[in-house]
Design a protein around this motif. Structure first.
Motif, PDB file in Angstrom:
ATOM      1  N   GLU A   1       0.724  -1.106   0.158  1.00 44.44           N
ATOM      2  CA  GLU A   1      -0.124  -0.007   0.104  1.00 44.44           C
ATOM      3  C   GLU A   1       0.928   1.180   0.091  1.00 44.44           C
ATOM      4  O   GLU A   1       0.655   2.361  -0.606  1.00 44.44           O
ATOM      5  CB  GLU A   1      -0.789  -0.050   1.348  1.00 44.44           C
ATOM      6  N   ILE A   2       2.128   1.181   0.495  1.00 45.16           N
ATOM      7  CA  ILE A   2       2.911   2.377   0.716  1.00 45.16           C
ATOM      8  C   ILE A   2       3.440   2.567  -0.956  1.00 45.16           C
ATOM      9  O   ILE A   2       3.660   3.549  -1.551  1.00 45.16           O
ATOM     10  CB  ILE A   2       4.161   2.152   1.486  1.00 45.16           C
ATOM     11  N   ALA A   3       3.748   1.371  -1.482  1.00 44.52           N
ATOM     12  CA  ALA A   3       4.101   1.505  -2.836  1.00 44.52           C
ATOM     13  C   ALA A   3       2.966   1.957  -3.818  1.00 44.52           C
ATOM     14  O   ALA A   3       3.471   2.644  -4.742  1.00 44.52           O
ATOM     15  CB  ALA A   3       4.519   0.045  -3.528  1.00 44.52           C
ATOM     16  N   THR A   4       1.805   1.790  -3.672  1.00 48.56           N
ATOM     17  CA  THR A   4       0.767   2.207  -4.363  1.00 48.56           C
ATOM     18  C   THR A   4       0.249   3.371  -3.957  1.00 48.56           C
ATOM     19  O   THR A   4      -0.745   4.046  -4.710  1.00 48.56           O
ATOM     20  CB  THR A   4      -0.386   1.306  -4.625  1.00 48.56           C
ATOM     21  N   LEU A   5       0.697   4.090  -3.279  1.00 45.01           N
ATOM     22  CA  LEU A   5       0.345   5.519  -2.259  1.00 45.01           C
ATOM     23  C   LEU A   5       0.404   6.437  -3.229  1.00 45.01           C
ATOM     24  O   LEU A   5      -0.703   7.361  -3.290  1.00 45.01           O
ATOM     25  CB  LEU A   5       1.191   5.695  -0.856  1.00 45.01           C
ATOM     26  N   PRO A   6       1.363   6.847  -3.999  1.00 45.42           N
ATOM     27  CA  PRO A   6       1.267   8.000  -5.023  1.00 45.42           C
ATOM     28  C   PRO A   6       0.277   7.843  -6.137  1.00 45.42           C
ATOM     29  O   PRO A   6      -0.371   9.007  -6.262  1.00 45.42           O
ATOM     30  CB  PRO A   6       2.816   7.909  -5.698  1.00 45.42           C
ATOM     31  N   ALA A   7       0.174   6.718  -6.669  1.00 46.87           N
ATOM     32  CA  ALA A   7      -1.199   6.437  -7.534  1.00 46.87           C
ATOM     33  C   ALA A   7      -2.463   6.811  -6.664  1.00 46.87           C
ATOM     34  O   ALA A   7      -3.580   7.483  -7.272  1.00 46.87           O
ATOM     35  CB  ALA A   7      -1.080   5.084  -8.058  1.00 46.87           C
ATOM     36  N   LEU A   8      -2.566   6.356  -5.405  1.00 45.92           N
ATOM     37  CA  LEU A   8      -3.684   6.487  -4.670  1.00 45.92           C
ATOM     38  C   LEU A   8      -4.019   8.025  -4.683  1.00 45.92           C
ATOM     39  O   LEU A   8      -5.363   8.427  -4.709  1.00 45.92           O
ATOM     40  CB  LEU A   8      -3.437   5.826  -3.276  1.00 45.92           C
ATOM     41  N   LEU A   9      -3.179   8.579  -4.234  1.00 52.86           N
ATOM     42  CA  LEU A   9      -3.340  10.069  -3.802  1.00 52.86           C
ATOM     43  C   LEU A   9      -3.751  10.887  -5.253  1.00 52.86           C
ATOM     44  O   LEU A   9      -4.699  11.710  -5.295  1.00 52.86           O
ATOM     45  CB  LEU A   9      -2.058  10.813  -3.371  1.00 52.86           C
ATOM     46  N   THR A  10      -2.913  10.618  -6.179  1.00 54.66           N
ATOM     47  CA  THR A  10      -3.180  11.091  -7.393  1.00 54.66           C
ATOM     48  C   THR A  10      -4.866  10.700  -8.050  1.00 54.66           C
ATOM     49  O   THR A  10      -5.415  11.604  -8.273  1.00 54.66           O
ATOM     50  CB  THR A  10      -2.327  10.617  -8.564  1.00 54.66           C
ATOM     51  N   GLN A  11      -5.056   9.553  -7.746  1.00 56.14           N
ATOM     52  CA  GLN A  11      -6.626   9.143  -8.238  1.00 56.14           C
ATOM     53  C   GLN A  11      -7.713   9.987  -7.188  1.00 56.14           C
ATOM     54  O   GLN A  11      -8.757  10.111  -7.498  1.00 56.14           O
ATOM     55  CB  GLN A  11      -6.742   7.567  -8.188  1.00 56.14           C
ATOM     56  N   ALA A  12      -7.420   9.891  -5.993  1.00 59.17           N
ATOM     57  CA  ALA A  12      -8.207  10.942  -4.939  1.00 59.17           C
ATOM     58  C   ALA A  12      -8.658  12.267  -5.503  1.00 59.17           C
ATOM     59  O   ALA A  12      -9.388  12.629  -5.179  1.00 59.17           O
ATOM     60  CB  ALA A  12      -7.748  10.803  -3.698  1.00 59.17           C
ATOM     61  N   ARG A  13      -7.568  12.740  -6.280  1.00 59.06           N
ATOM     62  CA  ARG A  13      -7.806  14.283  -6.796  1.00 59.06           C
ATOM     63  C   ARG A  13      -8.771  14.207  -7.973  1.00 59.06           C
ATOM     64  O   ARG A  13      -9.341  15.137  -8.072  1.00 59.06           O
ATOM     65  CB  ARG A  13      -6.467  14.636  -7.011  1.00 59.06           C
TER      66      ARG A  13
END
Length: 446
Positions: free
Chosen positions: A356-368
């Motif tokens: 989940e740390i590895a996918t966190l940048p994608a997660l935050l971008t998608q949340a925007r």
């Protein structure tokens, strides 16, 4: 002649002892440090963020190189050749290469736990005996004995972890059901009655068990569902780590399989708030309201390659997660506290954190992608301490601005305490109840 003989006799013992105390100590020190350094570089730099079998295998190869260096240099530069060091060299190198070639998954690594701890303990005892026989007193034995102790402790810890994993029975204590969402099954536990249904999103490293203080309070007035993302808690692993969009699709399929009808009030804690935002962006017609419990700010950069975190699943195989008491992992009442410990202390739990740390940048971008909730009821509950961090506070206010019908509230509790402790959980329950009531009545939040 007598004087010369006397001098030779006096020098004789010194000449015999000299090779024993020459460079051997420095060779021992250099070999140990080289092995440790190579293991660290391979696991933390060269293969940073790699799967567990790669991290463990590369570290073993680094340690094997250290033992090989001891065998080679001691034979070349001293009169005390430590040929026995070829045995741990061969054992560690063969195991490391085997892990890299075979690439076992979690099941294979767990099954291997019945084999390698007794083998490693046997090797530790044998090394201790060989050190005493092959290395003269005063030549650096004391440097190697602690290594033997660490090897033996690792073997004992590995045995404890293997037995613990075998005795853990998540299925026996599982509330709710698991549902097929494709090639794997996800866990969902729903309780209570009354719409709109509340759906809870776990934070980083958490599971549905972490909502034990929140669920009863919400269930008194509404139906509430806690679930585990792929790789968490009672849910099965996905073939690959899931980003936010994929996790939202999984949840959408899960709720459909379970027959839970929307629209829902989404409640997310920490990065669970970002997952809730992504779900709202992808399925706006399925959302009636939202509660963000100290959600991770999606407008700030975070996450990335989990180089250090990737080592934790391998360390968990040594039983280190079972050393702290249950209270270290959670202050929830039982059985929830025991469930939290069961899931968080083992290699699978740490692997999920790594992913989940590895996918966190994608997660935050998608949340925007969520730019507005219109006039949908929204409560943003910010944990204590944000007043000392202007950037964090600004992010919380920006999330509250997603709706024209929102309430931004400071909590008198820390980030984890919003779920774990009674006072923080009570604030979280109140926020959820306020949004549920606003949805039902169609009135603004107070």
């Amino acid at each position: 002649m007598p004087a010369a003989t006397s001098t030779a006799e006096a020098a004789g013992p010194t000449a015999e002892r000299a090779p024993h105390t020459g460079p051997i100590r420095w060779i021992v020190v250099g070999s140990l440090l080289t092995g440790l350094l190579l293991a660290a570089v391979l696991s933390l730099v060269v293969f940073a963020g790699a799967p567990e079998h790669v991290i463990t295998g590369s570290a073993l190869l680094g340690f094997a190189a250290g033992w090989a260096l001891l065998a080679v240099l001691s034979a070349w530069m001293t009169s005390q050749p430590q040929r026995w060091a070829w045995v741990p060299t061969a054992g560690l190198a063969a195991t490391g290469l085997g892990l890299l070639v075979v690439a076992p998954g979690d099941g294979g690594l767990t099954a291997a736990g019945w084999v390698w701890p007794p083998a490693l303990l046997t090797m530790a005892v044998w090394i201790g005996v060989r050190i005493r026989r092959a290395l003269a007193a005063g030549s650096g034995r004391w440097l190697l004995y602690p290594v033997v102790v660490v090897i033996a402790a690792s073997a004992v810890g590995g045995a404890v972890e293997t037995v613990g994993l075998a005795s853990d029975d998540p299925g026996r204590a599982m509330p709710g059901e698991v549902y097929d969402v494709g090639s794997y099954r996800l866990h969902l536990n729903c309780t209570g009655s009354g719409g709109p249904t509340v759906v809870l999103f776990n934070g980083l490293g958490l599971t549905s068990a972490n909502w034990a203080r929140v669920v009863p309070g919400v269930a008194r007035s509404a139906r509430v569902c806690a679930y585990d993302r792929a790789g968490q808690g009672w849910s099965e692993d996905a073939p690959q780590p899931r980003d936010g969009n994929q996790a939202a699709a999984d949840l959408h399929a899960l709720l459909q399989r379970a027959g839970e009808e929307g629209p829902y009030v989404l409640v997310g804690h920490s990065i669970g708030g970002d997952h809730a935002m992504i779900y709202a962006a992808r399925y706006p017609e399925q959302v009636a309201g939202m509660v963000l419990l100290d959600a991770t700010d999606p407008y700030r950069v975070g996450g990335g390659p989990p180089s250090a975190m990737a080592v934790l699943p391998s360390l968990a195989r040594l039983g280190v997660g079972r050393l702290p008491p249950t209270s270290y992992w959670s202050t929830l009442p039982e059985p929830a506290a025991g469930q939290v410990r069961m899931f968080n202390a083992n290699p699978r739990g740490w692997r999920n954190v790594r992913d989940e740390i590895a996918t966190l940048p994608a997660l935050l971008t998608q949340a925007r992608d969520l730019t507005t909730l219109g006039d949908m009821p929204l409560v943003v509950l910010t944990a204590a301490g944000a007043e000392d961090d202007p950037a964090r506070l600004a992010g919380q206010e920006r999330m509250a601005a997603l709706s024209t019908n929102s309430s931004h509230r400071p909590a008198d509790a820390g980030h984890g305490a919003l779920l774990d402790e009674e006072r923080g959980a009570a604030s979280s329950v109140q926020a959820v109840q306020d949004v549920v009531q606003a949805v039902r009545a169609g009135t603004p939040l107070l």
